[in-house]
Design an enzyme around this catalytic site. Structure first.
Site, PDB file in Angstrom:
ATOM      1  CD  GLU A 174      -2.742   1.369   2.404  1.00 53.51           C
ATOM      2  OE1 GLU A 174      -2.716   0.509   3.303  1.00 53.51           O
ATOM      3  OE2 GLU A 174      -3.457   2.385   2.419  1.00 53.51           O
ATOM      4  NE  ARG A 197       3.675  -8.609  10.154  1.00 44.77           N
ATOM      5  CZ  ARG A 197       3.636  -7.462   9.444  1.00 44.77           C
ATOM      6  NH1 ARG A 197       4.597  -6.578   9.548  1.00 44.77           N
ATOM      7  NH2 ARG A 197       2.622  -7.180   8.676  1.00 44.77           N
ATOM      8  CE  LYS A 256       3.101   0.099   4.956  1.00 48.32           C
ATOM      9  NZ  LYS A 256       2.621   0.024   3.562  1.00 48.32           N
TER      10      LYS A 256
HETATM   11  P1  ATP Z   1       0.414  -1.684   7.071  1.00 47.82           P
HETATM   12  O1  ATP Z   1       0.868  -1.539   8.487  1.00 47.82           O
HETATM   13  O2  ATP Z   1       0.173  -0.402   6.364  1.00 47.82           O
HETATM   14  O3  ATP Z   1      -0.577  -2.766   6.781  1.00 47.82           O
HETATM   15  P2  ATP Z   1       2.333  -3.416   5.860  1.00 47.82           P
HETATM   16  O4  ATP Z   1       3.699  -3.358   6.417  1.00 47.82           O
HETATM   17  O5  ATP Z   1       1.522  -4.630   5.996  1.00 47.82           O
HETATM   18  O6  ATP Z   1       1.698  -2.141   6.412  1.00 47.82           O
HETATM   19  P3  ATP Z   1       1.844  -3.385   3.019  1.00 47.82           P
HETATM   20  O7  ATP Z   1       2.138  -2.267   2.117  1.00 47.82           O
HETATM   21  O8  ATP Z   1       0.466  -3.855   3.147  1.00 47.82           O
HETATM   22  O9  ATP Z   1       2.426  -2.962   4.379  1.00 47.82           O
HETATM   23  O10 ATP Z   1       2.811  -4.591   2.707  1.00 47.82           O
HETATM   24  C1  ATP Z   1       3.109  -5.057   1.435  1.00 47.82           C
HETATM   25  C2  ATP Z   1       3.514  -6.493   1.495  1.00 47.82           C
HETATM   26  O11 ATP Z   1       4.652  -6.647   2.321  1.00 47.82           O
HETATM   27  C3  ATP Z   1       2.420  -7.348   2.094  1.00 47.82           C
HETATM   28  O12 ATP Z   1       2.305  -8.525   1.314  1.00 47.82           O
HETATM   29  C4  ATP Z   1       2.903  -7.644   3.459  1.00 47.82           C
HETATM   30  O13 ATP Z   1       2.414  -8.862   3.919  1.00 47.82           O
HETATM   31  C5  ATP Z   1       4.416  -7.652   3.282  1.00 47.82           C
HETATM   32  N1  ATP Z   1       5.081  -7.310   4.532  1.00 47.82           N
HETATM   33  C6  ATP Z   1       4.885  -6.215   5.283  1.00 47.82           C
HETATM   34  N2  ATP Z   1       5.618  -6.251   6.400  1.00 47.82           N
HETATM   35  C7  ATP Z   1       6.326  -7.411   6.355  1.00 47.82           C
HETATM   36  C8  ATP Z   1       7.268  -8.039   7.226  1.00 47.82           C
HETATM   37  N3  ATP Z   1       7.646  -7.490   8.377  1.00 47.82           N
HETATM   38  N4  ATP Z   1       7.780  -9.239   6.852  1.00 47.82           N
HETATM   39  C9  ATP Z   1       7.423  -9.795   5.686  1.00 47.82           C
HETATM   40  N5  ATP Z   1       6.532  -9.265   4.830  1.00 47.82           N
HETATM   41  C10 ATP Z   1       5.977  -8.082   5.156  1.00 47.82           C
END
Ligand code: ATP
Ligand code: MG
Length: 550
Positions: A28, A253, A263
């Site tokens: 996002e 994650r 974020k």
């Molecule tokens: P938000 O807190 O805004 O939901 P987010 O970190 O999940 O943030 P996204 O932009 O939705 O952000 O993430 C994009 C992709 O990165 C998604 O598929 C998410 O699952 C993956 N992702 C985010 N954080 C991690 C992490 N710490 N480890 C592995 N994958 C991650």
């Protein structure tokens, strides 16, 4: 093989998608990418590469209030920098708004969605709890025609924000709270960074994500564990809409010690000035790591090494640094730099003479060649390479002791000069001209080798010495009444003057060096030929290992 590879191989054996592997990375655009995203990027692009498949870059841009093109641009740059490419497959959930609207209409027509007049608070209050069912909305049984009419009027801007929503009609008693008539569309009179004012209703993430996967014919939709409970809803939409069914697969994650990865929290650090920006070298963001001096290879190797897990875990930050050192060791030119200078005057060295001393650029890389270093009567050494009263195991310079100056000569300390406060300000030494190149023809051995720069030739530069941004392993856990920011390390940045060998005058931002015996350094964006600025990427050894801070 990890469990995702096993699923893919099983699918290929059963000819589930005709052998096709198509993944996506779906950020996002509401913030900069961090090391956790890097894990997901390496995984999605890596799997596609391994199985001759494709990966899309898709922006899940369903919330105009929090998103911005600044983030879109940074995400594209960061994915490229990590070494991955999506060719022309750059997509946006917002490109699918018309299609998603039609999907919603389809659900309404099937009697599977309704317009609800309850406000956000009322919806939340009637959802029930984990142990008790929710209450059905009084608008749940609106006739299809009325729902259609209201939904179209929602789109046409006839209602205010929050006045109505479109909800799926699933099951208010489902043990999965997400299936209790979730909201599909909300009214938001807000300009979108791509669609402008074309829409005043926006799909919820859950209603957009799976369908976007489906539209793009994604085969394996890989996401983090928190979406496991969303999967029944993901599958429900696909089933009810009778569209292509990607398979959602969840993995744990990445969590790292000594950092935060949300974020929202990273944004706070930026907005409230705790760091200098998203690309502050202390940030776990990809642009921060890049500015610090991390290499794409080190991040990819780290991501490969930690693998994919089914269960949440926390990875030690020093593991990332291990892969960083491993990569930098191969590619970084060795140079000499002095962080805490102590003057050394070589009494028996001719006054005006400058000699050229040959030095090896990188012992790990035979193609890296050699360079010449100027040597003269007055040099700087590192302050802690001298001790007036050394303990037993100290092999560096001390009164009366002989050491090797790297690549140059043996010197012996004859005199210690102090200021009025009793601090050592200069050492008077003698050198042995027969030891040029750093070895003695008579086979005489010295215990210590220290680095140096010629005082007259050295360049004065700025060194930014970083420490962990937080002073505890899990900064998300704060003392009562405090938040994660109370765990910030007040000493995470120290700026000092240093001296470096003159050959560095042409160093460009992001050039990486090993300052011998001190650590790896990268040239910062703030650097100029007038004033060089170095970021310390990482010390040579893991000073955070269990033995304590070195
Ligand atoms: P938000 O807190 O805004 O939901 P987010 O970190 O999940 O943030 P996204 O932009 O939705 O952000 O993430 C994009 C992709 O990165 C998604 O598929 C998410 O699952 C993956 N992702 C985010 N954080 C991690 C992490 N710490 N480890 C592995 N994958 C991650
Ligand atoms: Mg997310």
């Amino acid at each position: 093989m990890n469990f995702i590879q096993q699923i893919i191989e099983e699918d290929n054996r059963n000819d589930k998608h005709g052998g096709r592997v198509h993944t996506r990375f779906p950020p996002e655009p509401n913030g900069y990418l961090h090391i956790g995203h890097a894990k997901s990027i390496c995984l999605n692009f890596g799997l596609a590469k391994q199985y001759n498949g494709l990966t899309n870059l898709r922006f899940d841009d369903t919330n105009p209030v929090k998103e911005d093109v600044e983030y879109v641009d940074s995400i594209r740059e960061d994915v490229h920098w990590l070494g991955f490419d999506w060719d022309d497959r750059e997509f946006y959930a917002s490109d699918y708004f018309p299609q998603l609207f039609d999907y919603a209409v389809k659900l309404i027509n099937k009697g599977k969605a309704y317009v609800c007049d309850l406000n956000a608070e009322e919806i939340s209050n009637t959802r029930g709890t984990v142990t008790s069912p929710g209450t059905e909305s009084p608008f749940r049984n609106r006739p299809v025609e009325e729902n259609l009419d209201l939904f179209i009027r929602m789109r046409n801007g006839e209602f205010r924000d929050g006045e109505k929503v479109l909800r799926a009609k699933i099951d208010m008693a489902s043990p999965n709270m997400l299936l209790r008539d979730p909201v599909l569309y909300r009214i938001l009179h807000s300009e979108h960074h791509r669609t402008g004012n074309q829409w005043c209703i926006y799909p919820m993430y859950d209603f957009a994500h799976g369908q976007s996967d489906s539209i793009e014919r994604i085969t394996h939709s890989i996401c983090t564990l928190e979406f496991e409970v969303h999967r029944p809803l993901y599958d429900w939409f696909i089933r009810e809409l009778e569209i292509w069914a990607p398979q959602q697969i969840e993995f744990a994650r990445l969590n790292l010690t000594y950092t935060v990865m949300s974020k929202r929290k990273l944004l706070q650090l930026v907005q409230e000035g705790f760091v200098k920006g998203w690309d502050d070298p202390r940030m776990p963001t990809i642009c921060g790591l890049r500015r610090r001096g991390y290499t794409p290879d080190s991040i990819r190797n780290f991501a490969d090494a930690i693998g994919v897990a089914k269960r949440d875990n926390v990875i030690d930050a020093s593991l990332l640094e291990y892969y960083l050192r491993e990569d930098l060791n191969k590619r970084a030119m060795r140079v000499m730099g002095i962080l805490n200078p102590l003057e050394v005057v070589i009494e028996n060295y001719p006054d005006g003479l400058t000699e050229e001393i040959e030095a090896i650029n990188n012992p790990e890389d035979t193609t890296a060649g050699k360079r010449k270093l100027p040597f003269s009567k007055v040099i700087y050494i590192e302050k802690d390479d001298f001790m007036e009263d050394p303990p037993k195991k100290y092999f560096r310079l001390a009164p009366g002791r002989e050491v090797r100056l790297r690549y140059a000569y043996y010197i012996t300390c004859r005199d210690v000069i102090k200021n009025s406060k009793g601090e050592v300000v200069s050492l008077h030494c003698t050198y042995d001209p027969a030891t040029k190149g750093g070895s003695s023809p008579d086979g005489r051995k010295v215990m210590g080798t220290i680095h140096w720069v010629s005082a007259r030739h050295a360049l004065k530069a700025e060194a930014r010495i970083y420490d962990r941004l937080f002073n505890c392993e899990n900064p998300d856990q704060a003392m009562e009444g405090k938040d994660f920011k109370s765990n910030l390390n007040p000493d995470s940045l120290k700026i000092i003057d240093c001296f470096v060998e003159p050959g560095l005058k042409d160093a460009r931002p992001l050039d990486k060096y090993q300052f011998e015996r001190l650590g790896y350094f990268s040239v910062d964006y703030d650097s100029s030929p007038e004033k060089l600025v170095f970021n310390r990427i990482v010390p040579l050894k893991d000073s955070w290992s269990k033995s304590g801070k070195a």
